[in-house]
Design a protein around this motif. Sequence first.
Motif, short mmCIF file in Angstrom:
data_model
loop_
_atom_site.label_atom_id
_atom_site.label_comp_id
_atom_site.label_asym_id
_atom_site.label_seq_id
_atom_site.Cartn_x
_atom_site.Cartn_y
_atom_site.Cartn_z
N ALA A 306 -0.91 -7.70 -2.46
CA ALA A 306 -0.98 -6.38 -1.58
C ALA A 306 -0.77 -5.14 -2.67
CB ALA A 306 -0.41 -6.43 -0.45
N LYS A 307 -1.64 -4.33 -2.28
CA LYS A 307 -1.20 -2.81 -2.76
C LYS A 307 -0.17 -2.26 -1.86
CE LYS A 307 -1.14 0.63 -5.84
NZ LYS A 307 -0.69 0.38 -7.30
N PHE A 308 0.83 -1.64 -2.48
CA PHE A 308 1.67 -0.87 -1.61
C PHE A 308 1.47 0.72 -2.02
CE2 PHE A 308 4.08 -4.73 -1.32
CZ PHE A 308 4.14 -5.13 -0.01
N GLY A 309 1.46 1.64 -1.21
CA GLY A 309 1.07 2.82 -1.55
C GLY A 309 -0.56 3.24 -1.25
N TRP A 310 -0.96 4.32 -1.51
CA TRP A 310 -2.51 4.71 -1.13
C TRP A 310 -3.19 4.86 -2.38
CZ3 TRP A 310 -6.15 8.33 -1.85
CH2 TRP A 310 -7.26 8.04 -1.08
N THR A 311 -4.31 4.17 -2.59
CA THR A 311 -5.32 4.70 -3.65
C THR A 311 -6.43 5.14 -3.07
OG1 THR A 311 -5.87 2.41 -4.19
CG2 THR A 311 -3.78 2.94 -5.24
N ASP A 312 -7.43 5.27 -4.12
CA ASP A 312 -8.72 5.81 -3.92
C ASP A 312 -9.60 4.50 -3.36
OD1 ASP A 312 -9.10 8.60 -3.75
OD2 ASP A 312 -8.79 8.43 -5.93
N VAL A 313 -9.21 3.17 -3.40
CA VAL A 313 -9.87 2.11 -2.89
C VAL A 313 -10.28 2.36 -1.33
CG1 VAL A 313 -8.92 0.34 -4.55
CG2 VAL A 313 -7.91 0.59 -2.21
N ALA A 314 -9.40 3.22 -0.82
CA ALA A 314 -9.63 3.33 0.66
C ALA A 314 -10.87 4.15 0.90
CB ALA A 314 -8.49 4.26 1.48
N ARG A 315 -11.29 4.92 -0.08
CA ARG A 315 -12.64 5.68 -0.08
C ARG A 315 -13.82 4.75 -0.23
NH1 ARG A 315 -11.52 10.89 -0.52
NH2 ARG A 315 -9.68 11.51 -1.87
N PHE A 316 -13.64 3.80 -1.00
CA PHE A 316 -14.75 2.77 -0.87
C PHE A 316 -14.92 1.85 0.47
CE2 PHE A 316 -14.25 3.83 -5.40
CZ PHE A 316 -15.57 4.02 -5.77
N SER A 317 -13.60 1.55 0.91
CA SER A 317 -13.43 0.78 2.11
C SER A 317 -14.29 1.39 2.95
CB SER A 317 -12.05 0.20 2.18
OG SER A 317 -11.98 -0.52 3.42
N THR A 318 -14.09 2.71 3.32
CA THR A 318 -14.38 3.33 4.38
C THR A 318 -16.05 3.25 4.45
OG1 THR A 318 -14.22 5.58 3.21
CG2 THR A 318 -12.55 4.75 4.95
N LEU A 319 -16.47 3.16 3.17
CA LEU A 319 -18.01 3.13 2.94
C LEU A 319 -18.54 1.63 2.87
CD1 LEU A 319 -18.36 5.18 -0.15
CD2 LEU A 319 -18.97 5.77 2.35
#
Length: 360
Positions: A306-319
């Motif tokens: 798992a990744k701890f912390g926030w990265t820009d993967v979240a931008r793609f996940s929301t898409l």
Amino acid sequence: MPTLDLFADPVELTSALIDIESPSHHETAIADAVYEALSAIEGIELIRHNNTVIARTHFGRDQRVILAGHVDTVPLAGNTPHRLHDGILYGCGSVDMKSGLACYLGAFARWATSRAAAHDMTLIAYEAEEVSSEYNGLHHLERDYPELLQGDIALLGEPSGAIVEAGCQGSIRVIVSARGTRAHSARSWLGHNAAHDLAGVLSRVAAYQPRSVEIAGCEYREGLNVVGLSGFVATNTIPDEAQLIINFRFAPDRSVEEAKAHLVEALALEDDLDMEWDDIAPAAMPGLDHPVAARLLEAVGGDYRAKFGWTDVARFSTLGIPAVNFGPGDPGFAHKKDEQCPVEQIRRVADTLHTYLAAR
């Protein structure tokens, strides 16, 4: 203009990128160099949006892999140019994330030139990741040119120890404020201490029991913490204003709305306290069940976490695009004066990418 050789050894390419100083809001020189290097590759679509550079192949493959990395760094700390010693590469951006960017640039150049890639590829070298989201190059693309972010999987070159770090935590930051009446501390009964009004919520945060949750074989640990306190006027004065800054890191099985509701319940604020939503970033699911992700896991030998912390993967996940972090180096060295990355991990990530992208 500095010249980049995208076909060089990835350690040499990383060194060259480090030597192009690029703190956030000062990425023009590195964007120029990346654009110029990519322009030598025939048959690709090449786009520049401010200091974000996008390169795309159009081979007609069934699937498209996005390779994304940011070109900016935190402010310099006397740690450029690069320095190589005992198999460790030192310098600003060496781990966050010019080593990952070098691996991605090299992989894109090799397989775009040979035209033998298993997938079509989109390379995104983007600006302003280290500062407020309003300046982030991926944010600008998502807002203005969302079609450029379309793909079947996105890889981000954030440091992950050369293994796959899947998804990421979400983050919510709130500011809780109390207001009282200022008075001399020798006559405190004439005032009302705002700091004391925060005692209840401070105690509840301190007593909070965070949960751990396993998703697709990845264990995500949540956390609720006070990350800032203020309320000082003078050493002999009762403060009439006081604030707590509270950060909630939540697992990707919670939506933003669910995380907000849980935070409100956990804080249980008294009626006389005010709360401001200061920053909200969604989490990202691991996305490891996608067939294209399965090939990546195979290429790295099945290691992931798992990744701890926030990265820009979240931008793609929301898409709706599965995304993972995959880059060399220990993220614990990010933003430090002695920022560093083992050259063995740089070469390992580069080799893994070549294995992953090669047609079978």
